[in-house]
Each structure stands twice: as C-alpha cells, then as structure tokens.
Write a protein that holds these residues in place. Sequence first.
Motif, PDB file in Angstrom:
ATOM      1  N   LEU A 183      13.800   9.990 -12.462  1.00 32.01           N
ATOM      2  CA  LEU A 183      12.926  10.251 -13.600  1.00 32.01           C
ATOM      3  C   LEU A 183      13.765  10.500 -14.863  1.00 32.01           C
ATOM      4  N   ALA A 194       3.460   6.220  -7.084  1.00 32.45           N
ATOM      5  CA  ALA A 194       2.602   7.165  -7.821  1.00 32.45           C
ATOM      6  C   ALA A 194       3.099   8.591  -7.642  1.00 32.45           C
ATOM      7  N   TYR A 195       3.531   8.920  -6.419  1.00 35.34           N
ATOM      8  CA  TYR A 195       3.963  10.288  -6.153  1.00 35.34           C
ATOM      9  C   TYR A 195       5.330  10.561  -6.782  1.00 35.34           C
ATOM     10  N   ARG A 196       6.081   9.521  -7.143  1.00 43.67           N
ATOM     11  CA  ARG A 196       7.349   9.757  -7.822  1.00 43.67           C
ATOM     12  C   ARG A 196       7.180   9.757  -9.354  1.00 43.67           C
ATOM     13  N   ILE A 197       6.606   8.690  -9.874  1.00 42.76           N
ATOM     14  CA  ILE A 197       6.586   8.581 -11.341  1.00 42.76           C
ATOM     15  C   ILE A 197       5.260   9.015 -11.946  1.00 42.76           C
ATOM     16  N   GLY A 198       4.256   9.244 -11.089  1.00 44.36           N
ATOM     17  CA  GLY A 198       2.967   9.705 -11.591  1.00 44.36           C
ATOM     18  C   GLY A 198       2.030   8.560 -11.929  1.00 44.36           C
ATOM     19  N   ALA A 207       2.827   1.535  -3.400  1.00 39.40           N
ATOM     20  CA  ALA A 207       1.999   2.019  -4.511  1.00 39.40           C
ATOM     21  C   ALA A 207       1.864   3.538  -4.444  1.00 39.40           C
ATOM     22  N   MET A 208       1.621   4.033  -3.243  1.00 40.74           N
ATOM     23  CA  MET A 208       1.446   5.472  -3.070  1.00 40.74           C
ATOM     24  C   MET A 208       2.735   6.226  -3.392  1.00 40.74           C
ATOM     25  N   PHE A 214       0.842  -1.200   0.000  1.00 42.43           N
ATOM     26  CA  PHE A 214       0.000   0.000   0.000  1.00 42.43           C
ATOM     27  C   PHE A 214       0.879   1.252   0.000  1.00 42.43           C
ATOM     28  N   ARG A 273      16.731   9.836  -6.094  1.00 40.80           N
ATOM     29  CA  ARG A 273      16.528   9.978  -4.658  1.00 40.80           C
ATOM     30  C   ARG A 273      15.534   8.936  -4.170  1.00 40.80           C
ATOM     31  N   PRO A 274      15.617   8.612  -2.894  1.00 40.66           N
ATOM     32  CA  PRO A 274      14.632   7.679  -2.322  1.00 40.66           C
ATOM     33  C   PRO A 274      13.207   8.202  -2.517  1.00 40.66           C
ATOM     34  N   LEU A 275      12.254   7.302  -2.618  1.00 43.58           N
ATOM     35  CA  LEU A 275      10.848   7.696  -2.696  1.00 43.58           C
ATOM     36  C   LEU A 275      10.458   8.391  -1.395  1.00 43.58           C
ATOM     37  N   ILE A 276       9.363   9.128  -1.447  1.00 43.40           N
ATOM     38  CA  ILE A 276       8.930   9.832  -0.244  1.00 43.40           C
ATOM     39  C   ILE A 276       8.642   8.827   0.891  1.00 43.40           C
ATOM     40  N   PHE A 277       9.083   9.174   2.088  1.00 42.23           N
ATOM     41  CA  PHE A 277       8.959   8.384   3.319  1.00 42.23           C
ATOM     42  C   PHE A 277       9.916   7.194   3.390  1.00 42.23           C
TER      43      PHE A 277
END
Lengths: 491, 491
Positions: free
Chosen positions: A307, A185-189, A181-182, A178, A320-324
């Motif tokens: 990206l 999405a917030y990295r690659i759209g 996935a979030m 979960f 960079r690492p994904l958010i969180f």
Amino acid sequence: MMRDWLSAQAQARPEGAALIIGDTTLTYRALHEQTATFASRLAAAGVEQGAVVGVLLSNRLEAALAVHAAPRLGVTLALFNTRLTPAELDAQVRAAVCRILVCERDTLLAALALPSAPHVLCVDPVDDPRLTPVDRISGDSAAYCEGAIDLDAPFVMMFTSGTTGTPRGVVLTYGAFFASAMASAYRIGVLPGDRWLCVLPLYHIGGLSILLRSCLYGTAVDLWQRFDAPAITERLKATPITLISLVPTMLYRLLDDAGDAPPNLRLVLLGGAAAPTDLLERALEAGWPIATTYGLTEAASQVATALPDEVRRKPGSVGRPLIFTHVRVTNEQGRDQPPGVYGNILVRGPTLMRGYLGETPLDADAWFATGDIGYLDADGDLWVVQRRSDLIISGGENIYPAEVEQALRQHPAVADVAVVGVPSAEWGQQVGAAIVLRDPSVSVEAILAFSRTRLAGYKQPRVVRIVAELPRTASGKIQREAVINLLKVAG
Amino acid sequence: MMRDWLSAQAQARPEGAALIIGDTTLTYRALHEQTATFASRLAAAGVEQGAVVGVLLSNRLEAALAVHAAPRLGVTLALFNTRLTPAELDAQVRAAVCRILVCERDTLLAALALPSAPHVLCVDPVDDPRLTPVDRISGDSAAYCEGAIDLDAPFVMMFTSGTTGTPRGVVLTYGAFFASAMASAYRIGVLPGDRWLCVLPLYHIGGLSILLRSCLYGTAVDLWQRFDAPAITERLKATPITLISLVPTMLYRLLDDAGDAPPNLRLVLLGGAAAPTDLLERALEAGWPIATTYGLTEAASQVATALPDEVRRKPGSVGRPLIFTHVRVTNEQGRDQPPGVYGNILVRGPTLMRGYLGETPLDADAWFATGDIGYLDADGDLWVVQRRSDLIISGGENIYPAEVEQALRQHPAVADVAVVGVPSAEWGQQVGAAIVLRDPSVSVEAILAFSRTRLAGYKQPRVVRIVAELPRTASGKIQREAVINLLKVAG
C-alpha cells in the motif's frame, strides 16, 4: 454452483455504473441485457457449450460482453493478443483448440488468413462474403439472461507473453478470479463509488482482472483502448476515477503530463515490471498514491501488493502476499532462503491457475515456481528482482543482474543501467552492462572503479557500453535480448 | 480446506491493528499469538476436537480469543447471552450439548449453578475451589498457531432471542460468515484503514459478524462492553472510527449526545429493528451516513442493506439484497407477491445457516422463511414491515400492524404508536393501539375519525389506550406482549 456474476450484480445493483467507454455509461442492468443479446448471437452463430471461443479484440464493449457471456454460454475463452504475428496467433489458436474466433475490423484479415481456419465472427459491420457480422445475427436473448458458474471450471486461457521463449497457455478457473477479487479488495479496499480506469488490454491479466473484480464489487470500469497520456490526464482530473492500473512507462508519462496527483485518485496499482526507485520517489513526491504489486498471469493477477504507506517506507518492495496467498523464496535445493537472500519465488494459493495448456495440471496445494528471482525481507515483505531467465552464470557463479544494476546505479553519473549475461566461450557468460549516463564527462573506468568498491570481483562487469537509452518493451520491461546483442557488438 | 483467518491475516498484515479495547491496541500478530496461547489453555483444560464449547462472556478480549481459537481447536462454539435467566441458560446449554463452558467473574455463579453441570472455566482470576482460572493453565501454544477451516463445517451456534417464543439454536458454518464478509464488503465497501466500533454483543450476530469480517479484511475492531453514549461520542470524535453498527435506540442517544456526524465516520450500519422515519430524517439532517440493514441470525447478519444515498431517497427501505443473496416475498400460497404488496419474506443464499439445532437441516438451495413480513417495491428494494408473529387475524382478515401504525402516525398529534392483536372471543383478535400523543388535548375519537378516512373498516383499532411511552426492548423493538397486556386492561 453460483449465479454468473454479472446477472447477480444486475440484481444487486442494477442502476450502478458498470462500464464507461468514452462518453457512454452502461449500468449493470444495461450491461447485463447487452450480454444476454451478445451471448444469444454467438450461440446462433454456432458457439456451443463446452467450446473454446477465441477473442481477438481490443478494449471495447464487445470484449467485455464476450467475457461476461462465457458463463452464460458455458464456454472457455481464449484471449489473444491483438498484436501477434500471424504465425504466433496461429500457434496459439491451435494450442487452444479454438474453432471459433471473435474479431473486429482491425483483426479481421489476420483472423481470416489463419491456416488453422477457425470459424470467424466479426463484431464490426464489415461486408465480407466469408463471414456474418455478429450484430446481424439474431438470437434468443431470453435464454442467456443468466448462467451458472462452477468455480472449478476453466474460464479463460491467456498466453503469457514473456520477452523470450514460446508463450504458454495459462488456464484460469472462475474460482481463481473469485478468490483474487476478494483478496484484492481486502488488501487495497473497495468503495461503492469506485471507478477503475482500465487501459491495460483485457487479453492481459492486469486488464481482465479489473473487469472481473469490478463486476463482483458492483463498481465501475472506465475502459480505454489505448494509452493516450493527455486524454487520460484530463479524464483523471475531470471525472471521479478512484483507481488506475499502470505499468511504469505509463506512470512516467502521466507524471510528465499531470504533475500533481488527481484529486479523486485513491490508488495507482503499479505492476507489470519492477518499478525504478526514482519513479516511485517522483510519484510519491507529487502525491500519487502508489501501490506496487507483483502479479502473475498464472495467479490471476496480484500475488503481493504494498500500500502507499508501505511504498513510502520501503520503495521497491511489493509488500506482503495477499491473504490466503503464500510466497516462499528457495535456493536451488528447494530450501527456504533466510530473510534478505535472493532465491526462486514460489507461490501457492486459491488464485493459482490449474496449469499450463497441454501440460500436467498443478495439484490443489502445489507450489508454483514463478521463474522470478527475489527475496523476502525480515518483515516478510517481498522484493522481486527479476526473471530467473535473466540470471547470469559466469564461471559457475550465480550473479543477479539486479544486484549489479543497483550497485552501478549508486554512482551519481549513472542514470540507468541494464546488466545481462553476454555469451563467452571461456566463462559461459560474462557480466555485461549497458549504461545511460547522466553526466557524459564521466569515464567508464571511473564507474568500474566505483563498482569494484561495492561488488565482489566475479560480479564486476567485463563488457560495458554507454548508450543513449535502454531498449524497453511497451510495458517498460528491459529487452534483455536486445541489450545482449548491443553488448556482443561492444565485446 | 483453508487456513484459519486470523493466522492468515497475521501473515498478510501482522502490524495492522486488529483489536482495540479501551487504551489497548492489539496488532494481528499479537492477537494471533494470544489466540494460540488461549487455545492451548482450553485444550489443556480438557477441550477436545469436535466438542461444543459454550461461551458466556461479555465483549472482552477473551470472547474474541475464543472465537478465533475455535478453528484451531476444531470445536463449535455455542455463544450464550449473558443476561439469560438460569433456566433459559440451562435449556440452551442442554440443547447445544455443551459440556464445557467458558465464563467470567460476572457469569460464574450462573455457570456453576447450572443443573446440566457443564465443566466451567473462568477467564478471570477467581479463587473458587470448584474451578481453575484459564490463565493459570499452561498449554503448548506452538501447537495452536494455525488451524484448518472447512467452510462447510459448523462454526457457531447462536440462539435467536425473539421477543416471544422459545429460542432456537442457529448453526452457522464458516462458509456462511466467509460469504457474508465478502458480500458485505462488496455492498458497503472496505478500506485498509477501517476501524469498526462494536458495541453489539459478540453473542449476537450483529457483533460477531463485525469481529469475523474485520479479521478477513485485516481491519480493526474497537470493542465495547456496554453502550455508554457520552464515551462513545467522545471516541467517535477523537479516534478514526470509520464504521459503527447500531440499533435505533443507540442512534437516538448518540444523536442527542453528539449532534453532527463525527468527521471520520464513513458508515453507520443501522439494524436490529425497523428504523423509524423520524430517526432517519434527523440523522441524515445531522450528516450521519446511515445505511439501513435487514439482518438475520439465520443469514449470518446482513440480507439487504441500503447505502446512505438510497436511505436519503427512500427512508425506511433496507435496499436490495446483497450480491448472491436472494429475497422473495410470497403470499400464503407461496406465490410471489406483486411489487408493493405485503407478504412473507423468504431468503436464499450462501450466508444462510445450515439449520436450527435439532431440526431437519436446510437444503443447500432452500428458501428460508424468515417469519418477517415486508414487500419489494418496483425497484426491487426491500421494505421490512414486521415479524410475522405480529400479524393480526381478526374475523379471518389479515391485518398488518405496520400498516395501521403508519396510518395513525400521519395524524399530527400522534408521536408514537404500537398496534397489536388483542385476544377477543368473538373475533379471535381485535385491532388494538397504544398511542403516545404529541398534543394531549387531542381526543382518541379525533384520531379514530382520522383513521377511518385512511383505513378499511376491518383494520380500524377497536381498543385504544393513550400511554406516556411505549414498552421497548433494549435493542429498540416494541415489546408487543407488553402492549397487548396494557390493552387487555384497557379493553
């Protein structure tokens, strides 16, 4: 508790395309209904809540149904590689305490021959007195049209392949997928019309995570059983595929086949192995929107992703690492390395596994030592060099094969190179290099002379062999054991 | 506990554009640093952990800083409408138990005059012996470069405006916004290059939710203090704005000004009031990608959203609920209405408020009665008709103004119409209609004759007045109280 993702999406976007296999498209409503039927049949066949259900399937409808059925049945899935040897499979089935195994025609014999003797179900209509094909079982599908998900509950076990060593079972919760996935999405759209071509196996994290995130997004997966470059090229050109996950060898072959980037493709998520710079340059030149990623089974897939714009500026970095998600690079004493200095990659965040099967669980805030070597540059972008197990220790000095490989690759006559540690009585290990030449008239000595101008003495290759091709795995990773064997002969 | 979203994004995407105001662009790193400074100044000015901090600001940098500073200070924000009367503001300040109030030059006098006498801070450099401007306070910004978020903790209080009745304070947790951002992304999509023009006030849910979801996505907000149609048209044409949130009156004016859709615009999120069909048709014809939404302050913004394709097929519907949000439509006995039948709209899901200020909190799985009237069609798409408080009860019969309005609008001479309940000693209420004529030569009697062929007798307007224009609020909602007053005179 939350509602299972497929039933939620069947309500949020019932008519949206969910799963495309060949010429067939299932909407979310249809996939949801088929999952209820499939779950009810597994239940009627003896699958009980709390059980571990083994899955030994190729990329086909029933593999997706099994994944979506898990929360409705309240079971944990153990996803097995269909190419395991009988002994490997048996060890994993035992480790997972898996007493029921879903297989297909091609994996049936292996399943039935297992000494651990799980109850075997087959999704193909096979006549064998020892089993009942799943589609001949009737269940009460109404009882399985919704499941409740506890994000902290275990969802799947997957066994990390690795090129050496014993596979370990990675236990991932619903929450890990979960969160993944979030953050993805917030990295690659994500766009409502997205369609993701999935040719990575669903028993690998790269494939499974496509299926699960697309379900949460309400977008479509185009599922492929095997990598067929001409057919995939055709698909990319003829249909609105917007995303595809590839390992480097696949991208090489698609570039050969397709040439310029397909018009609808928004992003190629390139992972699984460090991408050679020449591949990135070639792909970017042909207009392919390459996003390089560093992913781990233990982190439910992506840890860091660069990206396309970033890949153009810094080919070789994974961004960079994904958010969180947090990444540290530490020395042997566990202290952070300065920017640009190699060290051990550690990962923390909500996508991490809860632990390896049969080992002490990770703490919620634990740093997971990935076993990979890399560095963070001054911008905070991650560069992954290689597996820690590939580190060469020669006469007490640590030598990073990637550093040596990079130096040798700068010689114009060198097309490809693998650097490994060759066992040595005197030094423990010696630096060995297998080199593929672009220009066969250049001598080994000329290359070593070049290398001496770029690398300290203790990093110099001592055992060198010119080869026609480097041994690689199907996913494009160098088979370092095979290289070592080549060089042992040469040494 | 999770890291505050801005500091997480400052690490995940430091160079990405975060906030654009006029000609100034702040990256995530810059916004993060300014937030640390702002938070440290508020702390030095006496803001303590656990406090309720009132915000009385227009759409400006400091309003965004206050929002992002909240988790670092461990405070709850009370966001007040800058247009409240002194008495209204004082009532809300008291209800929120807000002892410190951040204001600007334009709201300073109102703030200082409050009988509840909160401690007033001003973000503008005003010379007033009663206060210290925030930017002249020095704090220790290093202590505020990260905050911890508990998703279940209260984040903001906002007061629902409503056209009548006493405003109630809506308490929203971090988790509500977190869930809303995710579900919104999965419905309307997000791209790394997104830029969202925010001209809705940050003290309204439509504005605040743009700021928060963009922060989680790592995308940019272009913040506007007031709706200036020519300037916004120019902005849409000259810069890569991909998203904009509008209420119907704003869209009318942009259509007049801009004509065809701006090239980069991916989506117009149209909410705040039921969108007239003629507006939707006009916008779609000019190529504007309209997504109609039904949102509530109590649900942290979007409950249901229809994508442009769906709006084209079904103008007037607001589509299906977002993933994990549930909608029911019930009759007075609380039973689900069949498809197509009007009833009370109930909402459940992870974006819901924890309750109204000073009232019993909602249960985790509670159905929230929105007070809105609508129906679900056979496809599960939601149609919102109007506020329940607008329902007319005449002689014991329930009459939905929207239904009567829809019937009257079908007469070719009717340009616009508002139907309300006019107080009546005999009937309780009588159906009243204020009509704007397209063709002034048509008589009221002709329209009523037309209406009698379409509506049951008890739904027929009894009090009718022809007007030049309907009284509307700034956000385009019909001011029903004003219409009632018009008709009382006429009746």
